[in-house]
Design an enzyme around this catalytic site. Structure first.
Site, PDB file in Angstrom:
ATOM      1  N   CYS A  91      -2.013   9.821  -5.719  1.00 48.44           N
ATOM      2  CA  CYS A  91      -3.427   9.687  -5.341  1.00 48.44           C
ATOM      3  C   CYS A  91      -4.157   8.587  -6.099  1.00 48.44           C
ATOM      4  CB  CYS A  91      -4.149  11.015  -5.530  1.00 48.44           C
ATOM      5  SG  CYS A  91      -4.222  11.598  -7.245  1.00 48.44           S
ATOM      6  N   GLY A 111      -2.865   5.673  -7.140  1.00 43.33           N
ATOM      7  CA  GLY A 111      -2.376   4.337  -6.843  1.00 43.33           C
ATOM      8  C   GLY A 111      -3.259   3.646  -5.826  1.00 43.33           C
ATOM      9  N   THR A 139       9.200   3.723  -0.558  1.00 46.20           N
ATOM     10  CA  THR A 139      10.361   2.944  -0.142  1.00 46.20           C
ATOM     11  C   THR A 139      11.323   2.757  -1.315  1.00 46.20           C
ATOM     12  OG1 THR A 139       9.219   0.855  -0.630  1.00 46.20           O
ATOM     13  CG2 THR A 139       9.027   1.728   1.610  1.00 46.20           C
ATOM     14  N   SER A 156       8.854   6.832   7.302  1.00 47.11           N
ATOM     15  CA  SER A 156       8.742   5.522   7.938  1.00 47.11           C
ATOM     16  C   SER A 156       8.631   4.460   6.857  1.00 47.11           C
ATOM     17  CB  SER A 156       7.514   5.458   8.857  1.00 47.11           C
ATOM     18  OG  SER A 156       7.407   4.187   9.473  1.00 47.11           O
ATOM     19  N   ALA A 157       9.335   3.357   7.062  1.00 46.61           N
ATOM     20  CA  ALA A 157       9.245   2.253   6.107  1.00 46.61           C
ATOM     21  C   ALA A 157       7.890   1.575   6.176  1.00 46.61           C
ATOM     22  CB  ALA A 157      10.351   1.235   6.384  1.00 46.61           C
ATOM     23  N   MET A 211       3.859   2.350   7.910  1.00 51.53           N
ATOM     24  CA  MET A 211       3.006   3.282   8.642  1.00 51.53           C
ATOM     25  C   MET A 211       2.101   2.594   9.656  1.00 51.53           C
ATOM     26  SD  MET A 211       4.175   5.956   7.335  1.00 51.53           S
ATOM     27  CE  MET A 211       3.134   7.090   8.245  1.00 51.53           C
ATOM     28  N   HIS A 266       5.558 -10.586   0.726  1.00 53.01           N
ATOM     29  CA  HIS A 266       4.724  -9.567   0.100  1.00 53.01           C
ATOM     30  C   HIS A 266       4.165 -10.070  -1.233  1.00 53.01           C
ATOM     31  CE1 HIS A 266       6.764  -6.861   2.972  1.00 53.01           C
ATOM     32  NE2 HIS A 266       5.703  -6.086   2.815  1.00 53.01           N
ATOM     33  N   HIS A 267       3.247  -9.309  -1.788  1.00 53.06           N
ATOM     34  CA  HIS A 267       2.591  -9.637  -3.050  1.00 53.06           C
ATOM     35  C   HIS A 267       3.593  -9.637  -4.209  1.00 53.06           C
ATOM     36  CE1 HIS A 267       2.798  -5.315  -4.016  1.00 53.06           C
ATOM     37  NE2 HIS A 267       2.474  -5.135  -2.742  1.00 53.06           N
ATOM     38  N   LYS A 303       5.374  -6.244  -5.735  1.00 47.86           N
ATOM     39  CA  LYS A 303       6.299  -5.396  -4.984  1.00 47.86           C
ATOM     40  C   LYS A 303       7.661  -5.377  -5.664  1.00 47.86           C
ATOM     41  CE  LYS A 303       8.014  -4.454  -0.317  1.00 47.86           C
ATOM     42  NZ  LYS A 303       7.619  -3.042  -0.396  1.00 47.86           N
ATOM     43  N   THR A 331      10.388  -2.411   5.524  1.00 41.55           N
ATOM     44  CA  THR A 331       9.989  -2.765   6.885  1.00 41.55           C
ATOM     45  C   THR A 331      10.944  -3.783   7.491  1.00 41.55           C
ATOM     46  OG1 THR A 331       7.668  -2.332   6.367  1.00 41.55           O
ATOM     47  CG2 THR A 331       8.119  -3.716   8.285  1.00 41.55           C
TER      48      THR A 331
END
Length: 253
Positions: free
Chosen positions: A9, A11, A87, A109-110, A112, A143-144, A147, A154
């Protein structure tokens, strides 16, 4: 009203979903779980999922791979549906997910995003046509710089969608730097870029003779993942044991 436990919660995604739920009259977060308890929330926060004794209809998980096993055990024990968004799970943890789905509803799900999951459906339609015409297939994800996993879950899910639709066997290739040879026509190359604050970009490239088709998805805000997770939670609440994914949520619309 759907009562949610928010795992992770405090994060970035947990706080994003907290804001979304606050503005949605059909859901409410009744408890949060996070090892970091330094933020003030409008619901009680536990530093361990096992300590959470609040009645709920579903758990949304946006924590990390290290926290997943304890979460799955908790949900299995309480027969509590879980939307699993973390993930980078190991093969052992993926097996744990399957085992848990026999005891409670698990939606994994990888990604959402409704857009990404619609893209997966589109890829299953176009990939057989283009692969059959000799197009090479490449995926580039960005990605940032914070990560942890690469390639992204995904990107792997996009590749799996393509492979599932093809009659011939294709395989993923993540790194060509160690091999000097021509490209295998049955490979799906996956490249990862990490930098800045990129939320998430995915390009699926079909490169043919003198023509290229690119299907792209860009996320400009983490809110798209949060909104998808909340919709998934609404869908999953009350469901019995089984494995679900975002395609089930989209089909139920």
């Amino acid at each position: 009203m759907t009562r949610i436990i928010m795992n992770g919660c405090n994060g970035r995604m947990g706080q994003c979903i907290s804001g979304i739920c606050k503005d949605d009259p059909d859901v409410t977060i009744v408890a949060g779980v996070d090892v970091f308890t330094g933020l003030t929330n409008e619901y009680p926060v536990f530093d361990d999922i096992a300590k959470c004794d609040v009645e709920a209809d579903v758990v949304i998980d946006f924590s990390n791979a290290k926290a997943v096993d304890a979460l799955l055990d908790y949900c299995a024990q309480k027969s509590l549906p879980v939307v699993l968004c973390s993930t980078g799970l190991s093969e052992e943890q993926l097996a744990h997910v399957e085992e848990t789905s026999g005891k409670c509803a698990v939606l994994k799900s990888a990604n959402m995003s409704v857009g990404i999951n619609t893209l997966m459906k589109v890829l299953q339609m176009v990939a057989p046509v283009l692969a059959g015409a000799g197009f090479d297939i490449e995926i580039v994800e960005k990605h940032h710089n914070q990560k942890l996993d690469a390639p992204s879950g995904t990107a792997l899910a996009l590749a799996d969608s393509i492979k599932d639709s093809l009659s011939e066997e294709y395989h993923d290739v993540y790194d060509r730097s160690q091999v000097r040879r021509k490209r295998d026509p049955h490979e799906i190359g996956i490249s990862a870029v990490r930098g800045g604050t990129i939320v998430g970009d995915h390009d699926v490239i079909f490169a043919g003779q003198d023509e290229v088709i690119t299907l792209s998805h860009s996320a400009y805000s983490r809110a798209i993942f949060g909104k998808g997770a909340v919709e998934a939670a609404k869908f999953l609440a009350g469901k019995g044991p089984g494995r679900y994914d975002m395609s089930d949520v989209i089909d139920a619309k």
